[in-house]
Design an enzyme around this catalytic site. Structure first.
Site, mmCIF file in Angstrom:
data_model
loop_
_atom_site.group_PDB
_atom_site.id
_atom_site.type_symbol
_atom_site.label_atom_id
_atom_site.label_comp_id
_atom_site.label_asym_id
_atom_site.label_seq_id
_atom_site.Cartn_x
_atom_site.Cartn_y
_atom_site.Cartn_z
ATOM 1 N N GLU A 60 0.926 -1.297 -0.147
ATOM 2 C CA GLU A 60 0.076 -0.101 0.079
ATOM 3 C C GLU A 60 0.727 1.032 0.132
ATOM 4 O OE1 GLU A 60 -2.795 -0.493 3.172
ATOM 5 O OE2 GLU A 60 -4.060 -1.573 2.041
ATOM 6 N N GLU A 99 -6.216 -8.370 -0.644
ATOM 7 C CA GLU A 99 -6.716 -8.277 0.709
ATOM 8 C C GLU A 99 -8.325 -7.721 0.670
ATOM 9 O OE1 GLU A 99 -4.599 -5.499 3.454
ATOM 10 O OE2 GLU A 99 -2.820 -6.275 2.452
#
Ligand code: GLA
Ligand code: GLA
Length: 694
Positions: free
Chosen positions: A182, A331
């Site tokens: 991220e 995710e």
């Protein structure tokens, strides 16, 4: 209770024929990944073997295998375990974990651990730590404390990625790589500033040229050399702010290339390289970063108490658009997270609903974060599949059921992808430009994108979300809800698209700025104003609703309203404002013109849902776009994936009541009875996966 739209057999049949015809549409989105020996749809989880004794791994992997979990993501954040001291690598444990996973038919995505540098690293090389905008250097601890520009950090990141690739680049059980985790915060350290200055110098060549485009005489900003230029994320000249975002985007791209150059020479070409992104996060331009990645992947978390399935679907489409092919959900939440104000769970059934929605929008894998919570650490409360005691928590059963269904439907979905006839353009420079100067605090550029997306998705049932640089030719309708920044080259492409038969819809604030974030020399929509035969005379922020009436029916505008005027006799006014602030009274709000084989429509206000829906209906009718499956109840989502001569419908009932859907022809029920059926009853949060012959 959800209202049901009228249905007729004739509409079904016409639509079905249409649906079959568009399977030959020109946008052939390739399958993103291809492993002959792995299941075509992968269910997975984030697994952190380094947090547990090895004696525990076998049990974890058998419980995964029992839930049809086929993939684990491993290694991201494990730098201190892989390289306990500088240059001393220990990959034995990772090799054993990957081998044990293979024994249980669980394949692996390897994460490079660069979002979590070890303490020895930040202690020995404090220059690798990130600086915030105020010049405060981060400390060791938490994660993401590194500077994305620092040369030493780049070298150390390269070295660990290279060592991992040397060990695992040919490992048959490793299917791909996730770089870092991220990407988010940029650094404002001296190296970053120096690189920004050199980046500007390369782009503008002379500082005089920069001064001219930035209108730097304003507030005495004129620079004598590039090194004088400040580096801040707000409060500065909008040109500077936009260039900083572009620089940050290029820097994350080169940050990725640094690790790719370490991995690729040692890795089989079948191993993909990606990173995990965050939906609408706008810290950098995803198209820039994805230009060097093999596939797109994102982390799908519900940001509020409410699972808004259309907004979530839009984020899937956004991610699919980064590479214009299928993607991964790297995710997603096993019912709840730990970082919201109140971490309410998804309702029972919604975890499976979300998994199938991801597949419907083009995901090839859905991975839960995380398998099991570490015994300690910042995320002890996060949703998991097995508890601290090592046995399944309730959501495990729902995920297991989903895994069984992925296995049943996998072969029918292999090689298929969504195919859209309509596209919505997402443009980072435009989003940033609006955000820097919203003018109306409620003018959220993402909210505006979603306002246009909703009816388009509901009525066409398949939308591509694309970059302005993507080819437009294959689309019957292209909507630009907020293309605030435009170049002449883009304007030329848009005009050619319309002349050749495309239907173009522009939202408010379109084409107001040039690529330097300077006001266009013409009124909006700048280089498209003559082509439109109309323009914006003035824009107004609104703090109350303004009535709108016209061919679309009646409703309101809110947040933003532009007073339009028409210059060409063949430009038609299709809606006007009612009585409001005097300036807007009786003035045009939506105008349209046929040009060549197509049309251009300009919407000058943030219209309410019903008006935008009616506008969409008209546009789709004119362009000949029909829904995949008309007449389904509100709240039942229709997704279709096709390819290799196969078609699969995924129907998801997001409602709390049972819903009935009649099918236009018999279809095989892939995850239920396996029989051929001509109607389906969907339980609350129920899913049907149906295959039919092309
Ligand atoms: C103040 C400043 C001006 C200008 C206006 C804008 O009055 O003195 O330079 O910024 O605000 O309203
Ligand atoms: C992000 C991170 C994960 C984890 C989850 C929790 O997606 O990538 O490491 O922290 O959030 O929701």
């Amino acid at each position: 209770m959800s209202p049901t739209r009228p249905t007729t057999a004739n509409v079904f049949i016409a639509s079905f024929i249409h649906a079959v015809l568009i399977l030959s549409a020109p946008h052939l989105h390739a399958q993103a990944t291809n492993y002959a020996d792995k299941p075509p749809l992968l269910l997975g989880a984030a697994w952190y073997p380094e947090q547990w004794p090895e004696s525990r791994w076998e049990k974890d992997l058998s419980e995964m295998a029992a839930a049809h979990i086929d993939v684990v993501r491993v290694g991201e954040f494990a730098w201190s375990t892989m390289e306990p001291s500088e240059g001393q690598y220990d990959f034995g444990w990772l090799e054993r974990a990957i081998d044990l996973a293979a024994k249980h038919h669980v394949c692996v995505v390897l994460g490079t651990p660069t979002a979590a540098p070890p303490a020895w690293l930040t202690t020995k090389y404090p220059e690798t730590l990130r600086w915030d905008e105020n010049g405060v250097r981060d400390e060791h601890g938490n994660r993401e404390q590194f500077s994305f520009t620092d040369p030493k950090y780049r070298q150390l990141a390269h070295d660990i990625a290279e060592q991992m690739a040397i060990h695992f680049g040919h490992n048959p059980n490793v299917v791909g790589w996730q770089l870092d985790n991220e990407y988010s915060a940029p650094s404002f350290d001296p190296t970053a500033k120096e690189q920004f200055h050199r980046w500007l110098e390369k782009k503008y060549v002379t500082v005089a040229e920069l001064n001219r485009h930035w209108a730097a005489a304003y507030w005495s900003q004129s620079y004598d050399n590039f090194d004088e230029i400040p580096v801040r994320e707000d409060g500065e000249n909008p040109a500077l702010l936009l260039e900083w975002k572009r620089f940050v985007s290029e820097t994350w791209k080169s940050y990725s290339e640094n690790q790719i150059s370490a991995i690729r020479p040692h890795a089989d070409s079948r191993q993909f390289i990606t990173t995990n992104t965050m939906g609408w996060f706008d810290g950098f331009n995803e198209y820039t970063v994805h230009s060097v990645l093999d596939i797109a992947a994102w982390d799908d978390y519900i940001p509020t108490d409410n699972y808004d399935y259309i907004a979530n679907g839009a984020a899937h489409d956004l991610t699919r658009g980064y590479k214009q092919k299928n993607f991964w959900v790297m995710e997603t939440e096993p019912a709840f997270v730990n970082w919201r104000k109140t971490n309410t769970p998804l309702l029972k059934g919604q975890v499976r609903d979300m998994a199938w929605q991801a597949i419907g929008h083009g995901a090839e894998a859905v991975e839960y974060w995380q398998w099991r919570s570490a015994p300690n650490g910042q995320e002890e409360y996060h949703g998991v599949l097995v508890g601290a005691d090592g046995t399944p928590v309730p959501v495990y059963e729902e995920i297991k059921k989903t895994g069984e269904e992925f296995a049943k439907a996998g072969s029918a979905l292999a090689g298929t992808a969504p195919h859209a006839e309509v596209a919505l353009v997402n443009d980072f420079p435009s989003r940033w430009a609006i955000d820097f100067q919203r003018h109306s605090a409620d003018f959220d550029p993402v909210g505006e994108m979603l306002a246009f997306y909703r009816p388009l998705r509901e009525q066409s049932q398949c939308v591509d979300m694309i970059s302005i640089d993507a080819p437009l030719d294959g689309y019957k309708v292209v909507e630009l809800p907020g293309l605030n920044v435009i170049s002449q080259a883009i304007a030329d492409r848009l005009m050619a698209y319309v002349r050749n038969g495309g239907h173009l819809l522009l939202g408010p604030r379109s084409a107001m700025k040039d690529k330097y974030n300077a006001l266009q020399p013409e009124r909006q929509p700048g280089p498209l104003a003559d082509f439109l035969g109309g323009r914006v005379d003035q824009f107004y922020a609104l703090d109350q609703k303004v009535p709108v009436t016209g061919d679309l029916g009646s409703g309101t505008a809110n947040i933003w309203a532009e007073q339009l005027s028409v210059q060409s006799p063949d430009t038609k006014v299709i809606a006007t404002y009612g009585k409001s602030n005097g300036w807007l009274d009786d003035q045009p709000v939506v105008i349209t013109r046929h040009v060549g084989q197509g049309s251009i429509t300009y919407v000058g206000a943030w219209l309410d849902e019903a008006l935008l829906s009616d506008l969409t209906t008209g546009l789709l009718a004119e362009a000949g776009v029909k829904p995949i499956l008309p007449g389904v109840p509100q709240g039942v989502e229709v997704c279709r994936r096709s390819g290799q001569g196969k078609s699969v419908l995924i129907l998801i009932n997001h409602n709390t009541e049972q819903e009935h859907v009649a099918l236009p022809s018999p279809m095989r029920d892939l995850i239920g009875s396996q029989d051929s059926i001509s109607a389906v009853d969907l339980a609350p949060y129920g899913v049907a996966v149906l295959s039919y012959e092309k």
